[in-house]
Design a protein around this motif. Sequence first.
Motif, PDB file in Angstrom:
ATOM      1  N   TYR A  64       0.933  -1.137  -0.030  1.00  0.00           N
ATOM      2  CA  TYR A  64       0.060  -0.039  -0.068  1.00  0.00           C
ATOM      3  C   TYR A  64       0.896   1.041  -0.011  1.00  0.00           C
ATOM      4  O   TYR A  64       0.483   2.145  -0.200  1.00  0.00           O
ATOM      5  CB  TYR A  64      -0.946   0.038   1.229  1.00  0.00           C
ATOM      6  N   SER A  97       0.705   4.071  -3.020  1.00  0.00           N
ATOM      7  CA  SER A  97      -0.490   4.688  -3.121  1.00  0.00           C
ATOM      8  C   SER A  97      -0.588   5.709  -2.191  1.00  0.00           C
ATOM      9  O   SER A  97      -1.134   6.944  -2.477  1.00  0.00           O
ATOM     10  CB  SER A  97      -1.761   3.842  -3.149  1.00  0.00           C
ATOM     11  N   LEU A 140      -0.627   2.542 -10.602  1.00  0.00           N
ATOM     12  CA  LEU A 140      -1.768   1.933  -9.845  1.00  0.00           C
ATOM     13  C   LEU A 140      -2.737   1.218 -10.872  1.00  0.00           C
ATOM     14  O   LEU A 140      -3.193   0.109 -10.270  1.00  0.00           O
ATOM     15  CB  LEU A 140      -2.672   3.100  -8.988  1.00  0.00           C
ATOM     16  N   SER A 181      -1.119  -2.159 -10.720  1.00  0.00           N
ATOM     17  CA  SER A 181      -1.218  -2.729  -9.576  1.00  0.00           C
ATOM     18  C   SER A 181      -2.366  -3.510  -9.628  1.00  0.00           C
ATOM     19  O   SER A 181      -2.673  -4.735  -8.904  1.00  0.00           O
ATOM     20  CB  SER A 181      -1.064  -1.728  -8.473  1.00  0.00           C
ATOM     21  N   ALA A 182      -3.424  -2.789 -10.142  1.00  0.00           N
ATOM     22  CA  ALA A 182      -4.707  -3.478  -9.862  1.00  0.00           C
ATOM     23  C   ALA A 182      -4.728  -4.642 -11.005  1.00  0.00           C
ATOM     24  O   ALA A 182      -5.241  -5.685 -10.631  1.00  0.00           O
ATOM     25  CB  ALA A 182      -5.755  -2.444 -10.489  1.00  0.00           C
ATOM     26  N   GLY A 201       0.976  -4.513  -6.607  1.00  0.00           N
ATOM     27  CA  GLY A 201      -0.454  -5.288  -6.594  1.00  0.00           C
ATOM     28  C   GLY A 201      -0.200  -6.830  -6.202  1.00  0.00           C
ATOM     29  O   GLY A 201      -1.133  -7.211  -5.440  1.00  0.00           O
ATOM     30  N   THR A 224      -0.112  -6.747  -2.436  1.00  0.00           N
ATOM     31  CA  THR A 224      -1.353  -6.681  -1.812  1.00  0.00           C
ATOM     32  C   THR A 224      -2.323  -7.575  -1.897  1.00  0.00           C
ATOM     33  O   THR A 224      -2.894  -7.931  -1.023  1.00  0.00           O
ATOM     34  CB  THR A 224      -1.694  -5.242  -2.673  1.00  0.00           C
ATOM     35  N   SER A 237     -12.695   4.921  -4.073  1.00  0.00           N
ATOM     36  CA  SER A 237     -11.135   5.077  -4.376  1.00  0.00           C
ATOM     37  C   SER A 237     -10.880   6.179  -5.302  1.00  0.00           C
ATOM     38  O   SER A 237      -9.983   7.021  -4.987  1.00  0.00           O
ATOM     39  CB  SER A 237     -10.705   3.980  -4.519  1.00  0.00           C
ATOM     40  N   SER A 293      -8.658  -4.913  -5.968  1.00  0.00           N
ATOM     41  CA  SER A 293      -8.057  -4.643  -7.241  1.00  0.00           C
ATOM     42  C   SER A 293      -9.223  -3.680  -8.051  1.00  0.00           C
ATOM     43  O   SER A 293      -8.705  -2.659  -8.530  1.00  0.00           O
ATOM     44  CB  SER A 293      -8.245  -5.944  -8.098  1.00  0.00           C
ATOM     45  N   SER A 331     -10.648  -1.304  -6.285  1.00  0.00           N
ATOM     46  CA  SER A 331     -10.200  -0.157  -5.709  1.00  0.00           C
ATOM     47  C   SER A 331      -8.815   0.439  -6.173  1.00  0.00           C
ATOM     48  O   SER A 331      -8.834   1.426  -6.515  1.00  0.00           O
ATOM     49  CB  SER A 331     -10.404  -0.393  -4.189  1.00  0.00           C
ATOM     50  N   SER A 332      -8.313  -0.562  -6.550  1.00  0.00           N
ATOM     51  CA  SER A 332      -6.844  -0.066  -7.254  1.00  0.00           C
ATOM     52  C   SER A 332      -6.789   0.643  -8.555  1.00  0.00           C
ATOM     53  O   SER A 332      -6.568   1.701  -8.921  1.00  0.00           O
ATOM     54  CB  SER A 332      -5.927  -1.360  -7.442  1.00  0.00           C
TER      55      SER A 332
END
Length: 454
Positions: free
Chosen positions: A19, A22, A51, A54-55, A109, A112, A209, A325, A327-328
């Motif tokens: 995290y 972000s 990001l 990451s998602a 990601g 996370t 988000s 994800s 949210s990412s």
Amino acid sequence: MSSRPGAAWPLVAVFTAGYLASYLLPTVVGRLSAHLGLSPAQAGLVGSALLLSSAGAGFSLAGRVERYGARTPARAGLLLAAVGYGCAALAGSVPLVVLGVVVGGFGSGTVTAVAAAGIAARRDPHRTSSLGLLTVSATAGVLYLTIPHLGGGHRLPFAAIALVALLVWPATARLGGATTAEETTSPVTGRLPHRRSGLVLAAGMLVWSMAQNALWGVSSRIGITQAGLTEVTVGAVFAAALGAGLLGVMGAGLLGARLGRAVPIGLGTVVIAASIVLSSSARDLGSFATGEVLWNAFYPVVLSYLIGLAASLDVRGRWAVLAGSASSVGVACGPLLGSVLSEEAGYPVMGLILGAATLLVAAPVTAVALHTGGRPLVPGSVRRRGGAPAALLAATTSGGLSGAVPKLGAPEQAVTELRVPALRRRRLVRSAIRTAGPDGGSGQSNAYASTSDR
């Protein structure tokens, strides 16, 4: 992963490493714009690329962490994060920085996703997620206090994220390894429970988000250009805001499930929407600091309950990973959205738009919290959700079977799914299953038996 979760601190450490990027987004975007000659929109696009990568890692790992084990994906993610952000810190050209950002984002990601799956498997996912948010807020707060005094251009934030990934590496030794061949046949790929609620929650977390990080991505520029503050002062405000977030997370951990999830999510989102409007319209230190502190105090509180709600929908962590994800994706679109809105409409109008979007998404997400995931037993829920029979409830309330079933208002107990292998070329007869009796089950059968094998 093992059905008996171990200590929480390795998951908390991995959660922090995943995290952190972000949380440091404002200083990353601000320094890319100031030291690499990028426009605010271009710098926001680089942050969105980080990001979004990451998602993508989270979506690709949803439902697979249990199969691979937690240790191997966590180590791979930490390695990618260290290499990617390290290369971005060392690179001096925009294409190489973007490449390092994408690689590092995929690593974040992955880490996370491992943390989300592990948190969902724990007995109290809300407590573990609160500890994770507490740790990442404290880490980011320390960095916000030190980075403005050290200079370093765009290199220092990326180097800090890479260093944290390396420091977390030893904690992966305490995570679960890969499952055996026999365990791999467990129903990891079974149907997702609570599909409608999970989809609503994932979509709501995407919008929620996006609104949060649209403001977070331009907060540094609001403080410097609109409120007339220096970078050191803005960094101090962010550190104070993250400190308020620490207090908020500790309060959420102490509150636990006393008020359920719906009240903290609904009420906290309303406060967040008002704080977004206040912060985006700030023109002096007082209003800017008040909006940022109030906003950051409630943001991790609501996020911890959202993570716990997603974890409660599926013990294997699939909804936790998918909602995280989603949210990412919202976090990824946030910086670009904030940059475009601020350039086209100005910061105050941007705040009104983001505040309205936050309020609109509060209703469906709160409805999910009301109707699913750890809802307390109330009169009528037994019939709807297959709880204890009415006779047992009557006996319990009259004192006949004390402790046989949960008291009214007690949290629902988790249900463990059992995998029964298919019976081939065999038929179940009515005598195969009998009621329990003193003769080892010789009582009259009361079970239904299938007459054919399907």
